[in-house]
Design an enzyme around this catalytic site. Structure first.
Site, PDB file in Angstrom:
ATOM      1  CB  SER A 147     -24.294 -20.121 -11.580  1.00 13.61           C
ATOM      2  OG  SER A 147     -25.676 -20.338 -11.755  1.00 13.61           O
ATOM      3  CE1 TYR A 160     -25.179 -24.166  -7.748  1.00 15.39           C
ATOM      4  CE2 TYR A 160     -26.431 -22.450  -8.870  1.00 15.39           C
ATOM      5  CZ  TYR A 160     -25.488 -23.461  -8.895  1.00 15.39           C
ATOM      6  OH  TYR A 160     -24.848 -23.764 -10.079  1.00 15.39           O
TER       7      TYR A 160
HETATM    8  P1  NAP Z   1     -22.510 -32.323 -10.990  1.00 16.05           P
HETATM    9  O1  NAP Z   1     -22.564 -33.282 -12.116  1.00 16.05           O
HETATM   10  O2  NAP Z   1     -23.388 -32.506  -9.807  1.00 16.05           O
HETATM   11  O3  NAP Z   1     -20.988 -32.164 -10.548  1.00 16.05           O
HETATM   12  C1  NAP Z   1     -20.610 -31.561  -9.343  1.00 16.05           C
HETATM   13  C2  NAP Z   1     -19.202 -31.992  -9.041  1.00 16.05           C
HETATM   14  O4  NAP Z   1     -18.789 -31.418  -7.794  1.00 16.05           O
HETATM   15  C3  NAP Z   1     -19.101 -33.511  -8.879  1.00 16.05           C
HETATM   16  O5  NAP Z   1     -17.860 -33.933  -9.381  1.00 16.05           O
HETATM   17  C4  NAP Z   1     -19.153 -33.655  -7.380  1.00 16.05           C
HETATM   18  O6  NAP Z   1     -18.621 -34.866  -6.906  1.00 16.05           O
HETATM   19  C5  NAP Z   1     -18.298 -32.474  -6.985  1.00 16.05           C
HETATM   20  N1  NAP Z   1     -18.448 -32.189  -5.568  1.00 16.05           N
HETATM   21  C6  NAP Z   1     -19.550 -31.825  -4.894  1.00 16.05           C
HETATM   22  N2  NAP Z   1     -19.292 -31.735  -3.596  1.00 16.05           N
HETATM   23  C7  NAP Z   1     -17.985 -32.057  -3.432  1.00 16.05           C
HETATM   24  C8  NAP Z   1     -17.135 -32.168  -2.303  1.00 16.05           C
HETATM   25  N3  NAP Z   1     -17.567 -31.946  -1.059  1.00 16.05           N
HETATM   26  N4  NAP Z   1     -15.841 -32.522  -2.499  1.00 16.05           N
HETATM   27  C9  NAP Z   1     -15.387 -32.777  -3.743  1.00 16.05           C
HETATM   28  N5  NAP Z   1     -16.154 -32.703  -4.855  1.00 16.05           N
HETATM   29  C10 NAP Z   1     -17.447 -32.348  -4.687  1.00 16.05           C
HETATM   30  O7  NAP Z   1     -22.900 -30.883 -11.521  1.00 16.05           O
HETATM   31  P2  NAP Z   1     -22.288 -29.951 -12.654  1.00 16.05           P
HETATM   32  O8  NAP Z   1     -23.436 -29.331 -13.315  1.00 16.05           O
HETATM   33  O9  NAP Z   1     -21.270 -30.645 -13.463  1.00 16.05           O
HETATM   34  O10 NAP Z   1     -21.618 -28.838 -11.729  1.00 16.05           O
HETATM   35  C11 NAP Z   1     -20.280 -28.407 -11.843  1.00 16.05           C
HETATM   36  C12 NAP Z   1     -20.211 -26.937 -11.499  1.00 16.05           C
HETATM   37  O11 NAP Z   1     -20.936 -26.199 -12.489  1.00 16.05           O
HETATM   38  C13 NAP Z   1     -20.819 -26.567 -10.161  1.00 16.05           C
HETATM   39  O12 NAP Z   1     -20.071 -25.559  -9.529  1.00 16.05           O
HETATM   40  C14 NAP Z   1     -22.187 -26.039 -10.562  1.00 16.05           C
HETATM   41  O13 NAP Z   1     -22.713 -25.163  -9.601  1.00 16.05           O
HETATM   42  C15 NAP Z   1     -21.836 -25.338 -11.838  1.00 16.05           C
HETATM   43  N6  NAP Z   1     -22.951 -25.031 -12.731  1.00 16.05           N
HETATM   44  C16 NAP Z   1     -23.686 -26.018 -13.305  1.00 16.05           C
HETATM   45  C17 NAP Z   1     -24.713 -25.669 -14.187  1.00 16.05           C
HETATM   46  C18 NAP Z   1     -25.555 -26.699 -14.896  1.00 16.05           C
HETATM   47  O14 NAP Z   1     -26.489 -26.311 -15.598  1.00 16.05           O
HETATM   48  N7  NAP Z   1     -25.294 -27.979 -14.804  1.00 16.05           N
HETATM   49  C19 NAP Z   1     -24.986 -24.338 -14.444  1.00 16.05           C
HETATM   50  C20 NAP Z   1     -24.220 -23.355 -13.838  1.00 16.05           C
HETATM   51  C21 NAP Z   1     -23.199 -23.713 -12.983  1.00 16.05           C
HETATM   52  P3  NAP Z   1     -19.608 -36.147  -6.696  1.00 16.05           P
HETATM   53  O15 NAP Z   1     -19.932 -36.678  -8.055  1.00 16.05           O
HETATM   54  O16 NAP Z   1     -18.773 -37.054  -5.872  1.00 16.05           O
HETATM   55  O17 NAP Z   1     -20.827 -35.632  -5.975  1.00 16.05           O
END
Ligand code: NAP
Length: 255
Positions: A147, A160
Site C-alpha cells: 500500500s 492498516y
Molecule cells: P476490496 O474490494 O475490499 O477487496 C478486499 C478483498 O479481500 C475482498 O475480496 C474480500 O472479500 C477479501 N477479504 C477480506 N477479508 C477476507 C477474509 N477474512 N477471508 C478471505 N478474503 C477476505 O478492496 P481492494 O481495494 O480490492 O483491496 C485488495 C487489496 O489491495 C487489499 O490488501 C488492500 O489493502 C490493498 N490496497 C487497496 C488499495 C485501494 O486503493 N483500493 C490501495 C492499496 C492497497 P469480501 O468481498 O468477501 O469481503
C-alpha cells in the site's frame, strides 16, 4: 513471437489469488488468466463474477471458499488447493481489510482483525506455498499487496498502516531467504484505486478532493491497473526482481 514464447507469458502456470471476487484481486485474477495462467480464486465470498469474466475470455478459473481470518482454514488452504488442482507456481496475497478510527479511540479488536488478515495470513500462506515449492524443487512467485501506507503514515487507520508496513518488511525478508532457492518474493503497492476498500474515502468530499489533487495522473486507478504489474512480477521477465515494492500509484509517491 508466439504468446507462449513471450517472457511475459504465464501459459502453463497455476496461480492462487486471495480476495479474488472483487476489486484489485479480481483485476489481478483476470490479468493473470489473460496472460495464460490457470487461476484459483480464493475468498470468503462467492467467486461467480470472477469465474464468469475469466471463462468468457477463454481462460480457466476455479473458485475456492476460505475465510482467511480462520487460522485452521487458512492453514490447510495451500495443500488442499494443490491436492485438488495440482502444483502452484504463483501466490498472490491480495485479501485485505481496513478499519478507520482515531488512534485515541482505536480498539484492540480493530487492531487484531486487520493484522490477522493483512499480515499474519500473508506470512503463513507464503510459508505454506514455499514449503511445497521447495520440497518439489519448483520455482515460485509470491506477490504481496502492499500500500502507499507501506511508505507513509496515513490517518485514522492505525492497524492498516502497521499491517502494510509489515507486508513490505516480510516481502524483503522472504526475498532474502528464498531468492537463491528459486522463489521470487515481491510486492505491489497500489495507489488510490476504486474498490470497496476506498468507498469511504471517495464518499468524503474533502478527503477525496485532497487525494485527487495530489495524484499526477489526475485520477483514481482501476483494479485492472494493478493486473499488468502482477503479470510482470509473476512472469519469467521478473527473474531477477526480488524484494521489490513496486508502486502502481499514478505518480503519488513521486509528488
Ligand atoms: P476490496 O474490494 O475490499 O477487496 C478486499 C478483498 O479481500 C475482498 O475480496 C474480500 O472479500 C477479501 N477479504 C477480506 N477479508 C477476507 C477474509 N477474512 N477471508 C478471505 N478474503 C477476505 O478492496 P481492494 O481495494 O480490492 O483491496 C485488495 C487489496 O489491495 C487489499 O490488501 C488492500 O489493502 C490493498 N490496497 C487497496 C488499495 C485501494 O486503493 N483500493 C490501495 C492499496 C492497497 P469480501 O468481498 O468477501 O469481503
Amino acid at each position: 513471437m508466439t504468446q507462449a514464447a513471450s517472457p511475459f507469458s504465464l501459459a502453463g502456470a497455476r496461480a492462487l489469488v486471495t480476495g479474488a471476487n472483487t476489486g484489485i484481486g479480481q483485476g489481478i485474477a483476470v490479468a493473470l488468466a489473460g496472460a495464460g495462467a490457470e487461476v484459483l480464486a480464493v475468498g470468503r465470498s462467492a467467486m461467480d463474477e470472477t469465474v464468469a469474466l475469466i471463462t468468457a475470455a477463454g481462460g480457466v478459473c476455479h473458485a475456492i471458499r476460505c475465510d482467511l481470518a480462520d487460522s485452521a482454514a487458512r492453514a490447510g488452504l495451500i495443500s488442499e488447493a494443490m491436492a485438488r488442482f495440482g502444483p502452484l507456481d504463483i501466490l498472490v496475497n491480495n485479501a485485505g481489510i481496513i478499519r478507520r478510527a482515531d488512534a485515541l479511540d482505536f480498539t484492540e479488536q480493530d487492531w487484531d482483525d486487520v493484522m490477522d488478515v493483512n499480515l499474519k495470513a500473508v506470512f503463513f500462506l507464503a510459508q505454506a506455498f514455499a514449503r511445497q515449492a521447495l520440497a518439489a524443487k519448483r520455482p515460485g512467485k509470491i506477490i504481496n499487496i502492499a500500500s502507499m501506507l507501506s511508505f507513509q503514515g496515513g490517518i485514522r487507520v492505525a492497524s492498516y498502516t502497521a499491517s502494510k508496513g509489515g507486508v513490505a518488511g516480510i516481502t524483503r525478508l522472504l526475498a532474502c531467504e528464498w531468492a537463491a532457492k528459486g522463489i521470487n518474493v515481491n510486492a505491489i503497492a497500489p495507489g488510490y484505486i476504486v474498490s470497496n476498500n476506498t468507498g469511504a474515502l471517495r464518499a468524503d468530499p474533502d478527503r477525496s478532493a485532497a487525494i485527487l489533487a495530489r495524484i499526477p495522473a489526475a485520477g483514481w486507478g482501476a483494479p485492472d491497473d494493478i493486473g499488468g504489474a502482477a503479470v510482470f512480477l509473476a512472469s519469467k521477465a521478473a527473474r531477477y526482481v526480488h524484494g521489490a515494492i513496486l508502486p502502481v500509484d499514478g505518480g503519488w509517491l513521486a509528488r
